[in-house]
Design an enzyme around this catalytic site. Structure first.
Site, PDB file in Angstrom:
ATOM      1  N   ASP A 227      61.674  96.203 -42.246  1.00  0.00           N
ATOM      2  CA  ASP A 227      62.180  96.322 -43.621  1.00  0.00           C
ATOM      3  C   ASP A 227      63.685  96.496 -43.561  1.00  0.00           C
ATOM      4  O   ASP A 227      64.184  97.482 -43.003  1.00  0.00           O
ATOM      5  CB  ASP A 227      61.529  97.530 -44.296  1.00  0.00           C
ATOM      6  CG  ASP A 227      62.004  97.751 -45.723  1.00  0.00           C
ATOM      7  OD1 ASP A 227      62.825  96.954 -46.222  1.00  0.00           O
ATOM      8  OD2 ASP A 227      61.546  98.731 -46.350  1.00  0.00           O
ATOM      9  N   HIS A 246      71.765  87.985 -53.515  1.00  0.00           N
ATOM     10  CA  HIS A 246      71.627  87.627 -54.936  1.00  0.00           C
ATOM     11  C   HIS A 246      70.301  88.106 -55.535  1.00  0.00           C
ATOM     12  O   HIS A 246      70.133  88.074 -56.748  1.00  0.00           O
ATOM     13  CB  HIS A 246      71.825  86.125 -55.153  1.00  0.00           C
ATOM     14  CG  HIS A 246      70.696  85.251 -54.669  1.00  0.00           C
ATOM     15  ND1 HIS A 246      70.667  83.894 -54.922  1.00  0.00           N
ATOM     16  CD2 HIS A 246      69.568  85.511 -53.939  1.00  0.00           C
ATOM     17  CE1 HIS A 246      69.581  83.368 -54.388  1.00  0.00           C
ATOM     18  NE2 HIS A 246      68.895  84.335 -53.800  1.00  0.00           N
TER      19      HIS A 246
END
Length: 336
Positions: A227, A246
């Site tokens: 992660d 983004h």
């Protein structure tokens, strides 16, 4: 432009969603793959795709009218150069992206765009009661379609990135959130003296070895599940972030970037691959991609100044911004 022409042009733009959906259906059915070796009738294609012959004919003739397919006088359909990009085996296939964009769950979120504009909040969460990443984790079939689309897009932009930037000086290149590894595999193939680390969630990288083996770089790439909001493997002198920042708000991105800062070598380079927003009245592709971020992942596209500020908050200094193509730029940064 006179008022009458302006009205017709605006109506044409409004109706483009119908073209988009028709292309998505053709991609989902694999029409281009069924006719890549020759002409076929709508009836033959209907049998191959388990569809209604007359309804399929109506779809095909409409797509032929805009140059996706060609309808002969004999009623047979064949591929055009434009339609060839819908082949799954095309060098730069648009089929995985078209299939993803046409998924009902994602179009439903776009139908809630007005909600986002009124509130500034995420349309996907409003439509489905959960975020896009949580939704896909609960729907592995949709996650697979999305991952294939991202993989195809990565392959499509890899050539532009390789033509715009020299990756050969790096000894270890880590793709952070790199999906199944399509981009990293292409970069490693072009840099035979480099090793790679592919890092993404465990369920995403579970089949990445197949991608690496297909390109012949499996022996030079470590595949690591994890992660990026927790921690990253250390030791790379180039960290890649393609279409990652983004997806997230500034605070989440600062957390991701600080983990990158912790993992990167002191003399390394962080390479952010994103669409950098153009000045006013320019760059429609990136600005509509920004609306897609509002609707879907709840992120945003950014200007060059915004990227400089964001990276500085995590301990990076931007050294260059390189336009690599119409849809992507390279923001190069070093540890400050």
């Amino acid at each position: 432009m006179d008022p009458r022409t302006a009205a017709f042009e605006l109506i044409r733009m409004v109706n483009e969603y119908r073209v988009s959906q028709a292309i998505c259906v053709a991609a989902t059915l694999g029409i281009a793959d069924h006719i890549k070796d020759g002409k076929r009738s709508a009836a033959e294609l209907a049998e191959l795709t388990d569809t209604h012959p007359r309804a399929l004919y109506r779809l095909l003739r409409a797509l032929a009218a805009i140059g996706i397919f060609h309808e002969g006088e004999d009623g047979l359909f064949s591929l055009t150069p434009l339609g060839g990009a819908l082949r799954l085996d095309a060098e730069h296939s648009a089929a995985p992206w078209a299939t993803f964009v046409g998924q009902p769950y994602y179009r439903q979120a776009w139908s809630d765009l007005l909600f986002s504009i009124k509130t500034g909040k995420n349309a996907f969460r409003h439509a489905h009661g959960k975020g896009v990443w949580e939704y896909r984790a609960e729907h592995p079939e949709e996650s697979l379609i999305f991952d294939r689309a991202m993989g195809a897009n990565s392959k499509n932009v890899a050539a532009a990135l390789l033509a715009s930037y020299d990756f050969s000086p790096f000894s270890v290149i880590m793709d952070v959130g790199g999906g199944r590894g399509s981009l990293l595999a292409e970069i490693l193939a072009a840099t035979p003296d480099s090793r790679g680390i592919l890092f993404d969630q465990p369920h995403v990288v579970a089949t990445a070895a197949q991608v690496m083996e297909a390109v012949g770089v499996a022996d030079r790439c470590d595949i690591v599940g994890g992660d990026f909001l927790a921690a990253l493997p250390e030791g790379a002198d180039a960290l890649l972030l393609k279409w990652i920042l983004h997806d997230w708000d500034d605070e989440t991105n600062v957390a991701i970037l600080k983990n990158c800062r912790q993992a990167i070598r002191a003399d390394g380079r962080l390479l952010v691959f994103e669409a950098v927003l153009a000045p006013p009245n320019e760059g429609a592709n990136a600005k509509f991609a920004d609306i897609n971020m509002l609707v879907g992942p709840d992120g945003q596209e950014r200007t060059a100044a915004e990227y400089r500020s964001l990276l500085a908050r995590a301990g990076f200094a931007v050294t260059d911004i390189i336009a690599a193509g119409p849809h992507i730029s390279i923001v190069e940064a070093r540890p400050a």
